[in-house]
Scaffold this active site. Structure first.
Site, PDB file in Angstrom:
ATOM      1  N   PRO A  38     -10.103  39.128 -45.344  1.00 48.51           N
ATOM      2  CA  PRO A  38      -9.406  40.371 -45.005  1.00 48.51           C
ATOM      3  C   PRO A  38     -10.428  41.498 -44.832  1.00 48.51           C
ATOM      4  O   PRO A  38     -10.930  42.058 -45.795  1.00 48.51           O
ATOM      5  CB  PRO A  38      -8.492  40.617 -46.211  1.00 48.51           C
ATOM      6  CG  PRO A  38      -9.008  39.758 -47.296  1.00 48.51           C
ATOM      7  CD  PRO A  38      -9.930  38.720 -46.748  1.00 48.51           C
ATOM      8  N   ASP A  52     -15.200  42.684 -47.433  1.00 51.28           N
ATOM      9  CA  ASP A  52     -14.154  41.733 -47.806  1.00 51.28           C
ATOM     10  C   ASP A  52     -13.269  42.414 -48.860  1.00 51.28           C
ATOM     11  O   ASP A  52     -13.710  42.632 -50.002  1.00 51.28           O
ATOM     12  CB  ASP A  52     -14.832  40.468 -48.383  1.00 51.28           C
ATOM     13  CG  ASP A  52     -13.835  39.364 -48.695  1.00 51.28           C
ATOM     14  OD1 ASP A  52     -12.652  39.676 -48.934  1.00 51.28           O
ATOM     15  OD2 ASP A  52     -14.257  38.192 -48.715  1.00 51.28           O
ATOM     16  N   HIS A  53     -12.056  42.721 -48.477  1.00 49.30           N
ATOM     17  CA  HIS A  53     -11.205  43.525 -49.363  1.00 49.30           C
ATOM     18  C   HIS A  53     -10.760  42.741 -50.600  1.00 49.30           C
ATOM     19  O   HIS A  53     -10.244  43.319 -51.552  1.00 49.30           O
ATOM     20  CB  HIS A  53      -9.992  44.040 -48.579  1.00 49.30           C
ATOM     21  CG  HIS A  53      -9.431  45.312 -49.126  1.00 49.30           C
ATOM     22  ND1 HIS A  53      -9.741  45.803 -50.377  1.00 49.30           N
ATOM     23  CD2 HIS A  53      -8.578  46.224 -48.600  1.00 49.30           C
ATOM     24  CE1 HIS A  53      -9.102  46.927 -50.586  1.00 49.30           C
ATOM     25  NE2 HIS A  53      -8.381  47.216 -49.531  1.00 49.30           N
ATOM     26  N   ARG A  54     -10.978  41.416 -50.592  1.00 48.54           N
ATOM     27  CA  ARG A  54     -10.635  40.646 -51.806  1.00 48.54           C
ATOM     28  C   ARG A  54     -11.605  40.984 -52.932  1.00 48.54           C
ATOM     29  O   ARG A  54     -11.268  40.893 -54.110  1.00 48.54           O
ATOM     30  CB  ARG A  54     -10.700  39.137 -51.514  1.00 48.54           C
ATOM     31  CG  ARG A  54      -9.669  38.668 -50.519  1.00 48.54           C
ATOM     32  CD  ARG A  54      -9.911  37.227 -50.146  1.00 48.54           C
ATOM     33  NE  ARG A  54     -11.221  37.034 -49.518  1.00 48.54           N
ATOM     34  CZ  ARG A  54     -11.699  35.868 -49.121  1.00 48.54           C
ATOM     35  NH1 ARG A  54     -10.979  34.767 -49.278  1.00 48.54           N
ATOM     36  NH2 ARG A  54     -12.883  35.777 -48.557  1.00 48.54           N
ATOM     37  N   ILE A  73     -14.122  43.781 -52.591  1.00 47.68           N
ATOM     38  CA  ILE A  73     -14.553  45.181 -52.624  1.00 47.68           C
ATOM     39  C   ILE A  73     -13.368  46.094 -52.309  1.00 47.68           C
ATOM     40  O   ILE A  73     -12.634  45.855 -51.335  1.00 47.68           O
ATOM     41  CB  ILE A  73     -15.689  45.398 -51.593  1.00 47.68           C
ATOM     42  CG1 ILE A  73     -16.924  44.606 -52.045  1.00 47.68           C
ATOM     43  CG2 ILE A  73     -16.014  46.866 -51.426  1.00 47.68           C
ATOM     44  CD1 ILE A  73     -17.879  44.286 -50.957  1.00 47.68           C
TER      45      ILE A  73
END
Ligand code: CAO
Length: 427
Positions: free
Chosen positions: A220, A397-399, A401
């Site tokens: 993501p 990577d929003h998972r 950060i």
């Protein structure tokens, strides 16, 4: 104890086929049928199995060597005397490998990239016999498992993840090849509308495609844009001269940006991490600072690493980058140079544009996009002043950060490239 030579099998009429992978090492014990090297012709690649079991006493080739039938690959200390006999079945297997290398080159109508070879026959090894056996034991067909390794090669970990997903989600996982197939079929032919030219997609683009699709589909991405005032840094960079000759030093702004990025990575270690599989619950933090640089080449994009950026000065980094980029363009770079990065920089600064959305170089968790700096009128105090502004675009990577962390990370880079820090970074 008998030591025998393992040689390149019959590979048809072809000579000088490149070794792109050595799959074994000296001292390793291998079984008959285990893959030992990967050969690649212009159109296909294939693994060569050992025709004996034993302990490898020497590996006589290296990646990049060009080999022909009969060339020595390695020496093996046999486990058993009877291994000296090569039975007909094995000879046939080896012959088949020769045929497979021939086939795509001779039959022009056959699409010959490695994914197609995988579909054509499961005798071609895109997974080692051990992994095939492992998959069979777990009741699955290795050929439907998407491989995460080079050329889509399936590893034991891929089999485990596939099984886990199958059990948890009760639905088949799409292979890279499938996920790249267009969902909408074009109902017309461009040639109906005028003259066209259909060409092969370059090999490096084909190799990179599954990695880009994997990254784009599984991570993501969020991209955070920012502008950095690098006026003082640019003045400093342009003032640099050779201490002895007095000549102006040609140092790329990227050398400063690499340094600024590393200083930020030290403050924000989660950007120097990698995750291969979220299900494992593990994250790897790298304590080194090897920065990947996207290099545009006539053959496609390559991402070599500049190692230990924290230990090198800007002059050294600039020279090394020039050298490594040239090696990529001349296709003289070893594939190991593409491995083990901290984070990647994709710079379009020498070309143009302001802001873009770079795709993360999986399994890294962030990538810094750099665009072209330009002079802008900036309000400083109550006066407009001409300043040099650098646009940056950080995809993360929003998972792993969060947005706030990404904004702080960019602030850190901005300060590192700002007037207070530019000269310090250079020392
Ligand atoms: N702003 C303004 N000018 C810049 C700049 C920036 N951010 N970055 C570099 N420049 C200048 C350089 O100083 C150089 O100027 P001079 O010729 O006056 O010295 C000029 O632009 C050309 O630089 P360069 O691109 O040749 O060299 P570099 O060190 O900046 O970059 C490399 C090296 C390998 C990154 C670059 O050659 C390259 O391949 N860039 C493309 C990367 C790419 O394709 N990214 C997209 C990936 S996603 O598809």
């Amino acid at each position: 104890m008998s030591i025998i030579d393992i040689k390149v099998p019959n590979i048809g009429d072809f000579k000088d086929v490149e070794i792109i992978e050595i799959l074994v090492k000296k001292g390793q014990e291998i079984n008959k049928g285990d893959s030992i090297i990967t050969l690649e012709s212009d159109k296909s690649s294939v693994e060569v199995p050992s025709d004996h079991s034993g302990k490898i006493s020497n590996v006589n080739v290296k990646v990049g060597d060009k080999v022909s039938e009969g060339d020595l690959i390695l020496k093996i200390e046999l486990f058993k005397k009877e291994d000296l006999k090569i039975d007909n079945k094995e000879t046939n297997n080896i012959k088949e490998i020769g045929d497979k290398i021939d086939e795509p080159l001779e039959k022009k109508e056959v699409k010959t990239d490695i994914q197609n070879l995988k579909k054509e026959t499961d005798k071609l090894v895109l997974a080692s016999p051990r992994v095939r056996k492992f998959a069979r034991e777990l009741g699955t067909d290795v050929n439907i498992i998407p491989g995460s390794e080079k050329f889509g090669r399936v590893s034991e970990e891929d089999v485990k993840s596939f099984i886990k997903l199958g059990i948890n989600q009760k639905q088949p996982l799409k292979s890279n090849e499938e996920s790249q197939k267009p969902k909408i079929k074009i109902e017309y032919d461009y040639s109906d509308f005028g003259e066209i030219d259909v060409k092969d997609i370059p090999r490096i683009k084909k190799l990179a495609a599954p990695h880009l699709v994997n990254s784009f589909n599984t991570i993501p991405h969020v991209t955070h844009h920012d502008e950095i005032d690098i006026t003082e840094m640019e003045e400093f960079r342009n003032s640099l001269t050779d201490h002895y000759t007095g000549d102006k030093l040609k140092i790329t702004p990227l050398a400063f940006i690499m340094k600024a990025l590393v200083a930020a990575l030290k403050e924000f270690p989660s950007f120097n991490s990698s995750i291969e599989d979220m299900d494992s619950g593990k994250i790897t933090f790298k304590k080194y600072f090897h920065i990947g640089i996207a290099v545009d080449t006539p053959n496609g994009l390559m991402v070599p690493k500049i190692r230990q950026v924290d230990k090198k000065n800007i002059q050294h980094l600039s020279a090394e980058l020039r050298e490594v980029a040239q090696k990529c363009r001349d296709l003289k770079i070893d594939k190991k140079e593409f491995y083990g990065g901290s984070m990647t920089i994709s710079s379009l600064g020498g070309i143009g544009g302001s802001f873009f959305t770079p795709i993360i170089n999986y399994p890294e968790v962030a990538i810094l996009g750099v665009s072209k700096s330009s002079k802008k009128q900036i309000l400083l105090g109550d006066k407009f002043t001409a300043r040099t502004i650098l646009p940056i675009s950080l995809s993360y990577d929003h998972r792993i950060i969060d947005g706030a962390e990404a904004a702080r990370f960019c602030n850190e880079i901005r300060d590192n490239l700002g007037k207070n820090f530019a000269f310090k970074l250079a020392i």
